[in-house]
Design a protein around this motif. Structure first.
Motif, mmCIF file in Angstrom:
data_model
loop_
_atom_site.group_PDB
_atom_site.id
_atom_site.type_symbol
_atom_site.label_atom_id
_atom_site.label_comp_id
_atom_site.label_asym_id
_atom_site.label_seq_id
_atom_site.Cartn_x
_atom_site.Cartn_y
_atom_site.Cartn_z
ATOM 1 N N UNK A 86 -38.035 -4.204 -41.400
ATOM 2 C CA UNK A 86 -37.211 -5.409 -41.292
ATOM 3 C C UNK A 86 -38.072 -6.664 -41.252
ATOM 4 N N UNK A 87 -39.219 -6.585 -40.582
ATOM 5 C CA UNK A 87 -40.085 -7.764 -40.513
ATOM 6 C C UNK A 87 -40.732 -8.065 -41.854
ATOM 7 N N UNK A 88 -41.080 -7.014 -42.628
ATOM 8 C CA UNK A 88 -41.621 -7.238 -43.974
ATOM 9 C C UNK A 88 -40.589 -7.951 -44.841
ATOM 10 N N UNK A 89 -39.339 -7.496 -44.770
ATOM 11 C CA UNK A 89 -38.277 -8.131 -45.550
ATOM 12 C C UNK A 89 -38.056 -9.570 -45.099
ATOM 13 N N UNK A 90 -38.114 -9.806 -43.797
ATOM 14 C CA UNK A 90 -37.922 -11.165 -43.286
ATOM 15 C C UNK A 90 -39.044 -12.086 -43.762
ATOM 16 N N UNK A 91 -40.282 -11.640 -43.698
ATOM 17 C CA UNK A 91 -41.392 -12.475 -44.170
ATOM 18 C C UNK A 91 -41.324 -12.692 -45.675
ATOM 19 N N UNK A 139 -30.678 -11.831 -37.620
ATOM 20 C CA UNK A 139 -31.485 -10.809 -38.274
ATOM 21 C C UNK A 139 -31.971 -9.775 -37.256
ATOM 22 N N UNK A 140 -32.394 -10.238 -36.071
ATOM 23 C CA UNK A 140 -32.855 -9.324 -35.025
ATOM 24 C C UNK A 140 -31.706 -8.443 -34.532
ATOM 25 N N UNK A 141 -30.515 -9.028 -34.406
ATOM 26 C CA UNK A 141 -29.360 -8.245 -33.971
ATOM 27 C C UNK A 141 -29.031 -7.152 -34.990
ATOM 28 N N UNK A 142 -29.150 -7.479 -36.277
ATOM 29 C CA UNK A 142 -28.917 -6.470 -37.302
ATOM 30 C C UNK A 142 -29.932 -5.344 -37.236
ATOM 31 N N UNK A 167 -35.850 -22.822 -42.513
ATOM 32 C CA UNK A 167 -35.721 -23.190 -41.098
ATOM 33 C C UNK A 167 -34.650 -22.348 -40.410
ATOM 34 N N UNK A 168 -33.559 -22.038 -41.128
ATOM 35 C CA UNK A 168 -32.468 -21.236 -40.555
ATOM 36 C C UNK A 168 -32.947 -19.833 -40.192
ATOM 37 N N UNK A 169 -33.741 -19.222 -41.054
ATOM 38 C CA UNK A 169 -34.201 -17.856 -40.806
ATOM 39 C C UNK A 169 -35.430 -17.830 -39.906
ATOM 40 N N UNK A 223 -42.966 -8.939 -31.626
ATOM 41 C CA UNK A 223 -41.827 -9.190 -30.737
ATOM 42 C C UNK A 223 -40.652 -8.289 -31.102
ATOM 43 N N UNK A 224 -40.340 -8.189 -32.383
ATOM 44 C CA UNK A 224 -39.246 -7.331 -32.828
ATOM 45 C C UNK A 224 -39.565 -5.868 -32.556
ATOM 46 N N UNK A 225 -40.858 -5.493 -32.680
ATOM 47 C CA UNK A 225 -41.250 -4.115 -32.407
ATOM 48 C C UNK A 225 -41.070 -3.783 -30.928
ATOM 49 N N UNK A 226 -41.521 -4.680 -30.046
ATOM 50 C CA UNK A 226 -41.349 -4.458 -28.619
ATOM 51 C C UNK A 226 -39.868 -4.339 -28.260
#
Length: 309
Positions: free
Chosen positions: A235-240, A267-270, A256-258, A196-199
């Motif tokens: 960014x997704x690796x860092x998020x996971x 996080x997506x906006x950043x 739950x917040x993240x 989703x973030x990649x798209x």
């Protein structure tokens, strides 16, 4: 044709035609658009359709481009392409089918058909980029089709996240797409693989290329899309990794917040901000190839101007 364009009666008739078509589209698709927007904002839509939440910025941007090009559209001669009629019929059948996926796809099909029916190929070329934005933001079954193939990306993310946490001093065990931290199991699910973030990052990259008039520059286009892909995956690796750490250390509120709260949106906006920064960096670089020099020098001209003798 010039006399018809200058005829007030003809102009009034054409405006009424466009007004009726616009009103019909609003009547048909306003409930659908409200359903999409409500689902994207409040996350009440299916997970797969959330992959197209970039439509929140894509649809208004497409409408804005069409509005800017309204004078060019009016100057195009009226011509009908037969494919336009076929697409209009196909779009009507998709809408009347009542099937969710087909009703969704009927919107870009009808818009494409209208461009061909009213202005032919020149009209399609003029509205090409707005139509691309609409096509790429229309919810469809594509995430269902590519989900089984995301296992490679899921495994890669799980292994990198485990590698980072191990070097951070945590006891982590990685098995395929599963990480075990502190006795708690974390799964890098298909919808957590970052597609989703990649798209979204690639979609925003296309918008930035158009807005900065760099879409015709192949080097900048390739560099931006590759950079956006790298930013999204990293960014997704860092998020996971953070989600695994929060879950394994029993920090459930932060998890739950993240994961499901507004922290994920922040996080997506950043991440999209980093794509914008990368676009600004590319704008300052001279990536457009210089014109090639002639292979052979031009012969010197006679300074006395006796070439005619």
């Amino acid at each position: 044709m010039v006399q018809r364009l200058k005829n007030p009666a003809f102009l009034l008739e054409r405006r009424w035609l466009y007004a009726m078509m616009g009103g019909l589209f609003i009547l048909l698709y306003a409930p659908l658009m409200v359903h999409w927007v409500d689902g994207w904002l409040n996350k009440t839509i299916s997970i797969e359709h959330e992959y197209f939440s970039h439509g929140l910025i894509g649809f208004p941007f497409a409408a804005y481009i069409v509005w800017l090009q309204r004078k060019k559209w009016r100057r195009l001669s009226d011509r009908t392409h037969p494919v336009g009629g076929i697409l209009l019929g196909l779009g009507a059948l998709c809408y009347l089918s009542g099937t969710g996926e087909l009703v969704n796809l009927s919107l870009p099909i009808l818009l494409t058909g209208l461009c061909l029916w009213l202005k032919g190929v020149p009209g399609l070329k003029l509205q090409g980029f707005p139509l691309i934005l609409v096509w790429l933001a229309t919810p469809n079954a594509m995430p269902y089709l590519i989900s089984p193939f995301s296992i490679v990306l899921q495994t890669f993310i799980a292994n990198v996240a485990g590698f980072i946490l191990i070097h951070a001093g945590m006891d982590v065990q990685v098995e395929s797409i599963y990480l075990t931290v502190g006795g708690r199991l974390v799964e890098v699910a298909p919808h957590c693989s970052g597609l989703k973030m990649l798209f979204t990052s690639l979609y925003v990259g296309l918008m930035l290329l158009y807005w900065t008039d760099n879409l015709r520059s192949r080097p900048k286009t390739i560099a931006l899309l590759l950079g956006a892909t790298f930013i999204s995956v990293s960014a997704n690796i860092l998020r996971n990794t953070l989600l695994t750490y929060f879950h394994g250390s029993h920090q459930d509120q932060l998890f739950a917040w993240l994961h499901e709260g507004w922290g994920g949106d922040l996080y997506s906006a950043g991440m999209l901000g980093l794509v914008l920064v990368w676009m600004n960096i590319l704008d300052r670089l001279h990536l457009t190839p210089k014109p090639a020099l002639p292979l052979t020098p031009e012969p010197p001209q006679d300074s006395m101007g006796d070439s005619e003798s």
